[in-house]
Motif scaffolding. Structure first.
Motif, short mmCIF file in Angstrom:
data_model
loop_
_atom_site.label_atom_id
_atom_site.label_comp_id
_atom_site.label_asym_id
_atom_site.label_seq_id
_atom_site.Cartn_x
_atom_site.Cartn_y
_atom_site.Cartn_z
N GLN A 128 0.82 -1.22 0.00
CA GLN A 128 0.00 0.00 0.00
C GLN A 128 0.85 1.27 0.00
N GLN A 129 2.08 1.18 0.47
CA GLN A 129 2.97 2.33 0.48
C GLN A 129 3.58 2.61 -0.90
N LEU A 130 3.52 1.65 -1.79
CA LEU A 130 4.07 1.82 -3.13
C LEU A 130 3.17 2.76 -3.94
N PRO A 131 3.73 3.40 -4.96
CA PRO A 131 2.88 4.23 -5.83
C PRO A 131 1.75 3.37 -6.43
N HIS A 132 0.55 3.85 -6.39
CA HIS A 132 -0.64 3.17 -6.89
C HIS A 132 -0.94 1.88 -6.11
N GLY A 133 -0.45 1.74 -4.92
CA GLY A 133 -0.67 0.53 -4.13
C GLY A 133 -1.83 0.63 -3.16
N SER A 134 -2.48 1.78 -3.11
CA SER A 134 -3.54 1.97 -2.12
C SER A 134 -4.76 1.07 -2.36
N TRP A 135 -4.94 0.60 -3.58
CA TRP A 135 -6.07 -0.28 -3.89
C TRP A 135 -5.90 -1.67 -3.28
N PHE A 136 -4.68 -2.00 -2.86
CA PHE A 136 -4.33 -3.34 -2.40
C PHE A 136 -4.76 -3.52 -0.94
N THR A 137 -6.04 -3.74 -0.73
CA THR A 137 -6.57 -3.92 0.62
C THR A 137 -6.56 -5.40 1.00
N TYR A 138 -6.84 -5.66 2.27
CA TYR A 138 -6.90 -7.05 2.74
C TYR A 138 -8.00 -7.80 2.01
N ASP A 139 -9.19 -7.18 1.87
CA ASP A 139 -10.31 -7.85 1.20
C ASP A 139 -9.97 -8.19 -0.25
N ARG A 140 -9.34 -7.28 -0.94
CA ARG A 140 -8.97 -7.54 -2.34
C ARG A 140 -7.89 -8.60 -2.42
N THR A 141 -6.96 -8.56 -1.48
CA THR A 141 -5.91 -9.58 -1.45
C THR A 141 -6.52 -10.96 -1.23
N GLU A 142 -7.46 -11.04 -0.30
CA GLU A 142 -8.12 -12.32 -0.03
C GLU A 142 -8.89 -12.80 -1.26
N PHE A 143 -9.59 -11.88 -1.93
CA PHE A 143 -10.36 -12.23 -3.13
C PHE A 143 -9.43 -12.79 -4.20
N LEU A 144 -8.32 -12.10 -4.45
CA LEU A 144 -7.36 -12.55 -5.45
C LEU A 144 -6.70 -13.88 -5.05
N ALA A 145 -6.43 -14.04 -3.76
CA ALA A 145 -5.84 -15.29 -3.28
C ALA A 145 -6.81 -16.46 -3.48
N ASN A 146 -8.09 -16.21 -3.25
CA ASN A 146 -9.09 -17.26 -3.47
C ASN A 146 -9.18 -17.63 -4.94
N ILE A 147 -9.09 -16.65 -5.81
CA ILE A 147 -9.07 -16.97 -7.25
C ILE A 147 -7.87 -17.86 -7.54
#
Length: 148
Positions: free
Chosen positions: A44-63
């Motif tokens: 999230q600290q990276l440029p354009h990394g703010s979209w990387f939330t826990y919920d989105r990470t979990e969703f992508l991990a489940n995929i």
């Protein structure tokens, strides 16, 4: 025959992974969970990394976790039925979520998991279907004509 044994071994091993990740009381230790949270905070600290939330990470991990499920299911099915690999993934995911709701009070059963797991299964099955469509069909067993 060897192909089927190898496929069976890989399927059994991945079934254990799915069981471990979904049907045990706790997936991560507190140290592992802390590591995941720190990694997300770092991204999230990276440029354009703010979209990387826990919920989105979990969703992508489940995929990602269910891509192999769709692939393995499609490999077990006849070539033209590859798309049923996605149906298998959705059915498996639904069963997991029901089991979590009924038997695992510390786990969270979430319908979004069925969606993300189904997407992963669809991606995996589609990949297998595409690769199989590019390969020549296996030759059937040739029947030798009888001679008198």
């Amino acid at each position: 025959m060897l192909r089927k044994l190898l496929l069976l071994a890989v399927t059994a091993a991945y079934a254990w992974v799915i069981w471990r990740m979904t049907l045990t009381p706790q997936v991560f230790t507190s140290a592992q969970n802390s590591l995941v949270l720190h990694a997300i905070a770092w991204v999230q600290q990276l440029p354009h990394g703010s979209w990387f939330t826990y919920d989105r990470t979990e969703f992508l991990a489940n995929i990602g976790m269910f891509v192999p499920v769709g692939m393995l299911a499609a490999l077990w099915l006849p070539r033209r039925w590859w798309f049923l690999g996605a149906v298998v993934a959705v059915a498996l995911s639904t069963g997991i979520e029901v089991a979590q709701a009924l038997y695992l009070p510390y786990r969270v059963a979430d319908p979004r998991d069925v969606l993300s797991n189904g997407l992963g299964g669809l991606l995996g099955a589609t990949f297998v279907g595409l690769v199989r469509s590019l390969l020549p069909a296996p030759r059937g067993r040739r029947v030798r004509p009888r001679t008198a």
